[in-house]
Design a protein around this motif. Structure first.
Motif, PDB file in Angstrom:
ATOM      1  N   ALA A 195     -10.381 -10.287  -0.481  1.00  0.00           N
ATOM      2  CA  ALA A 195      -9.994  -9.677   1.747  1.00  0.00           C
ATOM      3  C   ALA A 195      -9.355  -8.491   0.946  1.00  0.00           C
ATOM      4  O   ALA A 195      -8.650  -7.515   1.954  1.00  0.00           O
ATOM      5  CB  ALA A 195      -9.937 -10.964   1.937  1.00  0.00           C
ATOM      6  N   LEU A 196      -8.392  -8.713   0.486  1.00  0.00           N
ATOM      7  CA  LEU A 196      -6.731  -7.540   0.055  1.00  0.00           C
ATOM      8  C   LEU A 196      -7.824  -6.532  -0.233  1.00  0.00           C
ATOM      9  O   LEU A 196      -7.186  -5.503  -0.082  1.00  0.00           O
ATOM     10  CB  LEU A 196      -5.721  -8.237  -0.645  1.00  0.00           C
ATOM     11  N   ASP A 197      -8.420  -6.623  -1.990  1.00  0.00           N
ATOM     12  CA  ASP A 197      -9.117  -5.755  -1.866  1.00  0.00           C
ATOM     13  C   ASP A 197      -9.915  -4.456  -1.145  1.00  0.00           C
ATOM     14  O   ASP A 197      -9.373  -3.493  -0.839  1.00  0.00           O
ATOM     15  CB  ASP A 197     -10.001  -5.967  -2.837  1.00  0.00           C
ATOM     16  N   GLY A 198     -10.180  -5.024  -0.170  1.00  0.00           N
ATOM     17  CA  GLY A 198     -11.590  -4.045   1.092  1.00  0.00           C
ATOM     18  C   GLY A 198     -10.377  -4.452   1.748  1.00  0.00           C
ATOM     19  O   GLY A 198     -10.380  -2.724   2.602  1.00  0.00           O
ATOM     20  N   ALA A 199      -8.948  -4.413   2.713  1.00  0.00           N
ATOM     21  CA  ALA A 199      -8.499  -4.061   3.030  1.00  0.00           C
ATOM     22  C   ALA A 199      -7.432  -2.899   3.098  1.00  0.00           C
ATOM     23  O   ALA A 199      -7.609  -2.279   3.886  1.00  0.00           O
ATOM     24  CB  ALA A 199      -7.443  -5.244   4.337  1.00  0.00           C
ATOM     25  N   VAL A 200      -7.191  -3.163   1.325  1.00  0.00           N
ATOM     26  CA  VAL A 200      -6.655  -1.476   0.926  1.00  0.00           C
ATOM     27  C   VAL A 200      -7.313  -0.612   1.039  1.00  0.00           C
ATOM     28  O   VAL A 200      -7.407   0.363   1.245  1.00  0.00           O
ATOM     29  CB  VAL A 200      -6.006  -1.963   0.035  1.00  0.00           C
ATOM     30  N   GLY A 201      -8.391  -1.015   1.160  1.00  0.00           N
ATOM     31  CA  GLY A 201      -9.547   0.429   0.651  1.00  0.00           C
ATOM     32  C   GLY A 201      -9.932   0.747   2.127  1.00  0.00           C
ATOM     33  O   GLY A 201      -9.433   1.872   2.078  1.00  0.00           O
ATOM     34  N   LEU A 202      -9.777   0.237   2.833  1.00  0.00           N
ATOM     35  CA  LEU A 202     -10.350   0.405   4.692  1.00  0.00           C
ATOM     36  C   LEU A 202      -8.641   1.804   5.014  1.00  0.00           C
ATOM     37  O   LEU A 202      -9.024   2.705   5.717  1.00  0.00           O
ATOM     38  CB  LEU A 202      -9.804  -0.465   5.459  1.00  0.00           C
ATOM     39  N   LEU A 203      -7.988   1.415   4.468  1.00  0.00           N
ATOM     40  CA  LEU A 203      -6.123   1.928   4.658  1.00  0.00           C
ATOM     41  C   LEU A 203      -6.616   3.265   3.492  1.00  0.00           C
ATOM     42  O   LEU A 203      -6.068   3.863   4.207  1.00  0.00           O
ATOM     43  CB  LEU A 203      -5.711   1.142   4.495  1.00  0.00           C
ATOM     44  N   GLY A 204      -6.909   2.869   2.340  1.00  0.00           N
ATOM     45  CA  GLY A 204      -7.401   4.372   1.596  1.00  0.00           C
ATOM     46  C   GLY A 204      -7.871   5.404   2.710  1.00  0.00           C
ATOM     47  O   GLY A 204      -7.888   6.614   2.336  1.00  0.00           O
ATOM     48  N   ARG A 205      -8.939   5.319   2.547  1.00  0.00           N
ATOM     49  CA  ARG A 205      -9.670   6.119   3.633  1.00  0.00           C
ATOM     50  C   ARG A 205      -9.756   6.613   4.613  1.00  0.00           C
ATOM     51  O   ARG A 205      -9.903   7.898   4.565  1.00  0.00           O
ATOM     52  CB  ARG A 205     -11.471   5.096   3.851  1.00  0.00           C
ATOM     53  N   ALA A 206      -8.566   5.861   5.046  1.00  0.00           N
ATOM     54  CA  ALA A 206      -7.794   6.303   6.471  1.00  0.00           C
ATOM     55  C   ALA A 206      -6.656   7.673   5.969  1.00  0.00           C
ATOM     56  O   ALA A 206      -6.546   8.467   6.618  1.00  0.00           O
ATOM     57  CB  ALA A 206      -6.705   5.182   7.071  1.00  0.00           C
ATOM     58  N   LEU A 207      -5.946   6.924   5.059  1.00  0.00           N
ATOM     59  CA  LEU A 207      -5.211   8.261   4.791  1.00  0.00           C
ATOM     60  C   LEU A 207      -6.136   9.235   3.558  1.00  0.00           C
ATOM     61  O   LEU A 207      -5.289  10.607   3.923  1.00  0.00           O
ATOM     62  CB  LEU A 207      -4.205   7.654   3.340  1.00  0.00           C
ATOM     63  N   LEU A 208      -7.199   9.980   3.137  1.00  0.00           N
ATOM     64  CA  LEU A 208      -7.814  10.950   3.331  1.00  0.00           C
ATOM     65  C   LEU A 208      -9.122  11.352   4.411  1.00  0.00           C
ATOM     66  O   LEU A 208      -9.432  12.425   3.283  1.00  0.00           O
ATOM     67  CB  LEU A 208      -8.521  10.168   1.583  1.00  0.00           C
ATOM     68  N   LEU A 209      -8.294  11.291   5.274  1.00  0.00           N
ATOM     69  CA  LEU A 209      -9.484  11.411   6.431  1.00  0.00           C
ATOM     70  C   LEU A 209      -9.014  13.281   6.126  1.00  0.00           C
ATOM     71  O   LEU A 209      -8.129  13.898   6.012  1.00  0.00           O
ATOM     72  CB  LEU A 209      -9.108  11.518   7.443  1.00  0.00           C
ATOM     73  N   PRO A 210     -10.587  14.073   6.245  1.00  0.00           N
ATOM     74  CA  PRO A 210     -10.168  15.905   5.486  1.00  0.00           C
ATOM     75  C   PRO A 210      -9.161  16.232   6.456  1.00  0.00           C
ATOM     76  O   PRO A 210      -9.515  15.598   8.028  1.00  0.00           O
ATOM     77  CB  PRO A 210     -11.502  15.861   5.026  1.00  0.00           C
ATOM     78  N   LEU A 211      -8.849  16.835   5.992  1.00  0.00           N
ATOM     79  CA  LEU A 211      -8.025  17.733   7.641  1.00  0.00           C
ATOM     80  C   LEU A 211      -8.357  19.607   7.074  1.00  0.00           C
ATOM     81  O   LEU A 211      -7.768  20.116   8.115  1.00  0.00           O
ATOM     82  CB  LEU A 211      -6.691  17.380   7.002  1.00  0.00           C
ATOM     83  N   VAL A 257       0.696 -10.298  10.010  1.00  0.00           N
ATOM     84  CA  VAL A 257       0.362 -12.116   9.426  1.00  0.00           C
ATOM     85  C   VAL A 257      -0.964 -12.050   8.515  1.00  0.00           C
ATOM     86  O   VAL A 257      -0.745 -12.086   8.068  1.00  0.00           O
ATOM     87  CB  VAL A 257       0.363 -12.549  11.297  1.00  0.00           C
ATOM     88  N   ALA A 258      -1.763 -10.921   9.402  1.00  0.00           N
ATOM     89  CA  ALA A 258      -3.397 -11.540   8.985  1.00  0.00           C
ATOM     90  C   ALA A 258      -4.256  -9.564   9.980  1.00  0.00           C
ATOM     91  O   ALA A 258      -4.496 -10.585  11.255  1.00  0.00           O
ATOM     92  CB  ALA A 258      -3.640 -12.650   8.878  1.00  0.00           C
ATOM     93  N   GLY A 259      -5.280  -9.309   8.971  1.00  0.00           N
ATOM     94  CA  GLY A 259      -6.326  -8.606   9.679  1.00  0.00           C
ATOM     95  C   GLY A 259      -6.511  -7.548  10.568  1.00  0.00           C
ATOM     96  O   GLY A 259      -6.515  -7.455   8.640  1.00  0.00           O
ATOM     97  N   LEU A 260      -6.830  -6.508  10.856  1.00  0.00           N
ATOM     98  CA  LEU A 260      -7.539  -5.404  11.234  1.00  0.00           C
ATOM     99  C   LEU A 260      -6.710  -4.230  10.722  1.00  0.00           C
ATOM    100  O   LEU A 260      -5.074  -3.974  11.123  1.00  0.00           O
ATOM    101  CB  LEU A 260      -8.721  -4.848  12.332  1.00  0.00           C
ATOM    102  N   LEU A 261      -6.819  -2.726  10.426  1.00  0.00           N
ATOM    103  CA  LEU A 261      -5.642  -1.565  10.269  1.00  0.00           C
ATOM    104  C   LEU A 261      -5.561  -1.535  11.816  1.00  0.00           C
ATOM    105  O   LEU A 261      -6.020  -1.375  13.145  1.00  0.00           O
ATOM    106  CB  LEU A 261      -6.289  -1.058   9.826  1.00  0.00           C
ATOM    107  N   PRO A 262      -4.306  -1.575  12.238  1.00  0.00           N
ATOM    108  CA  PRO A 262      -3.216  -1.452  13.436  1.00  0.00           C
ATOM    109  C   PRO A 262      -3.432   0.519  13.587  1.00  0.00           C
ATOM    110  O   PRO A 262      -3.551   0.846  13.492  1.00  0.00           O
ATOM    111  CB  PRO A 262      -2.109  -2.055  13.220  1.00  0.00           C
ATOM    112  N   VAL A 263      -3.241   0.630  14.823  1.00  0.00           N
ATOM    113  CA  VAL A 263      -3.125   2.004  14.876  1.00  0.00           C
ATOM    114  C   VAL A 263      -1.196   2.782  15.557  1.00  0.00           C
ATOM    115  O   VAL A 263      -0.468   1.559  15.225  1.00  0.00           O
ATOM    116  CB  VAL A 263      -3.463   2.652  16.913  1.00  0.00           C
ATOM    117  N   ALA A 264      -1.300   2.744  14.185  1.00  0.00           N
ATOM    118  CA  ALA A 264       0.345   3.794  14.276  1.00  0.00           C
ATOM    119  C   ALA A 264       0.589   4.860  14.775  1.00  0.00           C
ATOM    120  O   ALA A 264       0.119   5.271  16.048  1.00  0.00           O
ATOM    121  CB  ALA A 264      -0.474   4.818  12.263  1.00  0.00           C
TER     122      ALA A 264
END
Length: 277
Positions: A195-211, A257-264
């Protein structure tokens, strides 16, 4: 490890996304090696540093062999040649994968190998933060675009301005405590790590959104350091719900605590952006 990181860098074009992260990580690894004698337990720190770097090298080797790397590393390797992704995004995405996923697993592996409890490594773990903060600052100064293009990159400055290596490492330590507590329950520990692996990967995709803009790669200064987290209004998470500190390393107002990526929350990274609003 230093020799291997240098060899990886020598074989990649400077604008490659993995090369951007690799240069920064080499700076950090050299800094830890130079300051090894300042730690309370140098052998444990050396063991941790080698196991930690080894997880990044396993991802590099997997891609070179045509295999898929862990989910946390896939965004960086898949988008490494995207011209519309800025070099600073590559650096942060690499830190995200390495600190939020690889570091907790490396700490647990080190404790098992050396017969230590995580608390015995905690002081040295936090002592590295000063080096990492210097590297993060240097990387941002080197890779952040000038004021003439900052307005066009406002979405990126919002995203990367909310990221913090210190918060990422605090979250990683929370993951260490959770994984260590599950060491007697192998199936639960594996589920948590997945679960940690997948959640960190989701955040990585958010950081790499093309600009739509790519700045030239720049060599980071030798005195710097790296790692994860977006500032959030809600406590973050990963995998299993726990009362311990965060598992995924997003910057938060309270212990996550635990869950989905929140809105910054919107926090511009520079005065230039702030003045343009």
């Amino acid at each position: 490890m230093v020799r291997r990181l240098r060899a990886i860098g020598a074989g990649l074009p400077p604008t490659d996304g993995v090369a951007v992260f690799n240069r920064m990580y080499l700076t950090v690894t050299e800094g830890v090696r130079t300051g090894l004698g300042t730690f309370a337990d140098p052998p444990a720190v050396a063991e941790l540093d080698v196991l930690f770097a080894g997880r990044y090298l396993l991802a590099v080797d997997a891609v070179a062999a045509g295999r898929r790397p862990p989910a946390c590393w896939r965004p960086l390797f898949e988008l490494r040649a995207a011209p519309e992704v800025h070099p600073l995004q590559f650096a942060l995405a690499g830190m995200n994968a390495h600190i939020q996923h690889d570091l907790p697993l490396a700490v647990v592996d080190t404790c098992r190998r050396l017969g230590r409890e995580p608390e015995q490594l905690e002081d040295d773990y936090h002592r590295i933060n000063g080096l990492l903060a210097r590297v993060e600052t240097a990387v941002r100064e080197q890779l952040m675009p000038g004021p003439d293009v900052l307005e066009r990159l406002e979405p990126m400055t919002h995203r990367i301005g909310a990221w913090s290596v210190g918060t990422a490492r605090e979250a990683a330590w929370g993951s260490v405590r959770l994984l260590w507590g599950l060491r007697g329950r192998p199936s639960a520990a594996r589920a948590c790590a997945t679960a940690l692996d997948g959640a960190v990967g989701l955040l990585g995709r958010a950081l790499l959104l093309p600009l739509g803009l790519r700045a030239p790669a720049v060599e980071p200064p030798s005195a710097g350091a790296p790692a994860v987290g977006l500032r959030t209004a809600e406590p973050p998470v990963v995998g299993l719900r726990t009362a311990e500190p965060p598992v995924v390393g997003l910057r938060t107002a309270e212990p996550p605590v635990a869950g989905l990526l929140p809105v910054a929350r919107n926090r511009p990274a520079t005065d230039a952006v702030r003045a343009g609003r």
